[in-house]
Design a protein around this motif. Structure first.
Motif, PDB file in Angstrom:
ATOM      1  N   VAL A 127       0.835  -1.204   0.000  1.00 35.32           N
ATOM      2  CA  VAL A 127       0.000   0.000   0.000  1.00 35.32           C
ATOM      3  C   VAL A 127       0.868   1.251   0.000  1.00 35.32           C
ATOM      4  O   VAL A 127       0.599   2.221  -0.724  1.00 35.32           O
ATOM      5  N   ALA A 128       1.915   1.252   0.806  1.00 36.43           N
ATOM      6  CA  ALA A 128       2.856   2.369   0.890  1.00 36.43           C
ATOM      7  C   ALA A 128       4.259   1.786   0.748  1.00 36.43           C
ATOM      8  O   ALA A 128       4.889   1.417   1.741  1.00 36.43           O
ATOM      9  N   PRO A 129       4.767   1.683  -0.467  1.00 35.29           N
ATOM     10  CA  PRO A 129       6.057   1.018  -0.689  1.00 35.29           C
ATOM     11  C   PRO A 129       7.191   1.599   0.149  1.00 35.29           C
ATOM     12  O   PRO A 129       7.285   2.806   0.358  1.00 35.29           O
ATOM     13  N   LEU A 130       8.055   0.701   0.627  1.00 38.24           N
ATOM     14  CA  LEU A 130       9.124   1.078   1.534  1.00 38.24           C
ATOM     15  C   LEU A 130      10.103   2.073   0.921  1.00 38.24           C
ATOM     16  O   LEU A 130      10.586   2.968   1.616  1.00 38.24           O
ATOM     17  N   ASP A 131      10.422   1.939  -0.351  1.00 39.00           N
ATOM     18  CA  ASP A 131      11.431   2.815  -0.956  1.00 39.00           C
ATOM     19  C   ASP A 131      11.040   4.281  -0.853  1.00 39.00           C
ATOM     20  O   ASP A 131      11.887   5.144  -0.567  1.00 39.00           O
ATOM     21  N   ALA A 132       9.773   4.604  -1.092  1.00 38.76           N
ATOM     22  CA  ALA A 132       9.319   5.991  -0.984  1.00 38.76           C
ATOM     23  C   ALA A 132       9.404   6.472   0.447  1.00 38.76           C
ATOM     24  O   ALA A 132       9.790   7.619   0.717  1.00 38.76           O
ATOM     25  N   ALA A 133       9.040   5.614   1.394  1.00 33.90           N
ATOM     26  CA  ALA A 133       9.133   5.984   2.808  1.00 33.90           C
ATOM     27  C   ALA A 133      10.579   6.203   3.212  1.00 33.90           C
ATOM     28  O   ALA A 133      10.907   7.156   3.939  1.00 33.90           O
ATOM     29  N   ARG A 134      11.475   5.348   2.734  1.00 36.38           N
ATOM     30  CA  ARG A 134      12.885   5.486   3.074  1.00 36.38           C
ATOM     31  C   ARG A 134      13.430   6.840   2.609  1.00 36.38           C
ATOM     32  O   ARG A 134      14.183   7.506   3.330  1.00 36.38           O
ATOM     33  N   ALA A 135      13.039   7.260   1.409  1.00 39.28           N
ATOM     34  CA  ALA A 135      13.480   8.561   0.887  1.00 39.28           C
ATOM     35  C   ALA A 135      12.926   9.699   1.737  1.00 39.28           C
ATOM     36  O   ALA A 135      13.605  10.708   1.966  1.00 39.28           O
ATOM     37  N   TRP A 136      11.695   9.558   2.230  1.00 38.07           N
ATOM     38  CA  TRP A 136      11.085  10.603   3.077  1.00 38.07           C
ATOM     39  C   TRP A 136      11.842  10.719   4.396  1.00 38.07           C
ATOM     40  O   TRP A 136      12.208  11.810   4.820  1.00 38.07           O
TER      41      TRP A 136
END
Length: 240
Positions: A178-187
């Motif tokens: 639902v909320a991919p980890l790669d995008a969260a890691r960049a945030w």
């Protein structure tokens, strides 16, 4: 002890345990305070007061008011805990300076293009925990189809990581569709002081997934370090 109110649930620890701080949980899309009973009870046992408020997507202004009321006069440190869109609003409230919290705990942060599950796959996208799956699939569980709804306009922009001046703990499932980890890691990489715990095989409901005990333990360790200082001094080290 559990105390119910119109739009909140509160869990407090045993009376013989002195209060060690206050957490306010902002749920994600389609959730309600009762979804966080297991998390609230577990954290409260260690002396932290935990209040979960109503789904911010339904009424963000009301949710913000409930957060402020829960923190008013409560023992510190004050920590906002958010899941899914609740994580975005928690971060936004701190970035805006609207809520003077001491730290953030963010789970399943939707920081990039969403991956909406099929309606019949929503429970599986949320969790691999059979107990939590049964809870959210019950008639009084989560609102069906909520994860397919878009993140409210402007929430991601308001949750500007560069403007968050408090320590942040991120909890994120490595298999979150639902909320991919790669995008969260960049945030999280743009937050001045942040630690990200990626849960192997974990799904979207990071606080209530099959690894909910590990998630709760990570939160408690973060809270204990926060009590020592905003620079999160280490309490214990793993040595080999």
């Amino acid at each position: 002890m559990t105390v119910a109110a119109a739009d909140t649930l509160t869990w407090t620890g045993p009376p013989e345990v002195a209060p060690r701080g206050t957490l306010v949980v902002l749920p994600g899309r389609g959730e309600h305070p009762g979804i966080y009973e297991r998390f609230g009870r577990r954290i409260a046992v260690d002396g932290y007061r935990v209040t979960a408020v109503a789904d911010p997507v339904a009424d963000a202004g009301r949710a913000a008011s409930l957060v402020a009321a829960a923190l008013d006069g409560a023992p510190g440190p004050h920590v906002l805990v958010g899941s899914d869109t609740g994580a975005l609003l928690a971060a936004a409230l701190v970035a805006d300076g609207r809520v003077p919290a001491d730290a953030l705990v963010l789970a399943g942060l939707p920081a990039g293009p969403p991956g909406a599950p099929e309606p019949d796959g929503e429970v599986a996208a949320r969790t691999a925990c059979p107990t939590h799956a049964a809870r959210i699939a019950a008639p009084d569980g989560v609102r069906a189809g909520a994860l397919a709804e878009p993140v409210p306009d402007g929430w991601l922009e308001r949750a500007d990581p560069a403007r968050i001046g408090v320590p942040v703990l991120g909890l994120h499932g490595a298999a979150d569709a639902v909320a991919p980890l790669d995008a969260a890691r960049a945030w999280y990489a743009r937050v001045p002081l942040a630690e990200l715990v990626a849960v192997t095989g974990g799904r979207h409901d990071a606080l209530n997934d099959a690894t909910h005990r590990t998630a709760a333990a990570s939160v408690v360790l973060f809270l204990e370090r926060l009590r020592l200082g905003a620079d999160l001094p280490l309490i214990a080290r793993v040595t080999r």
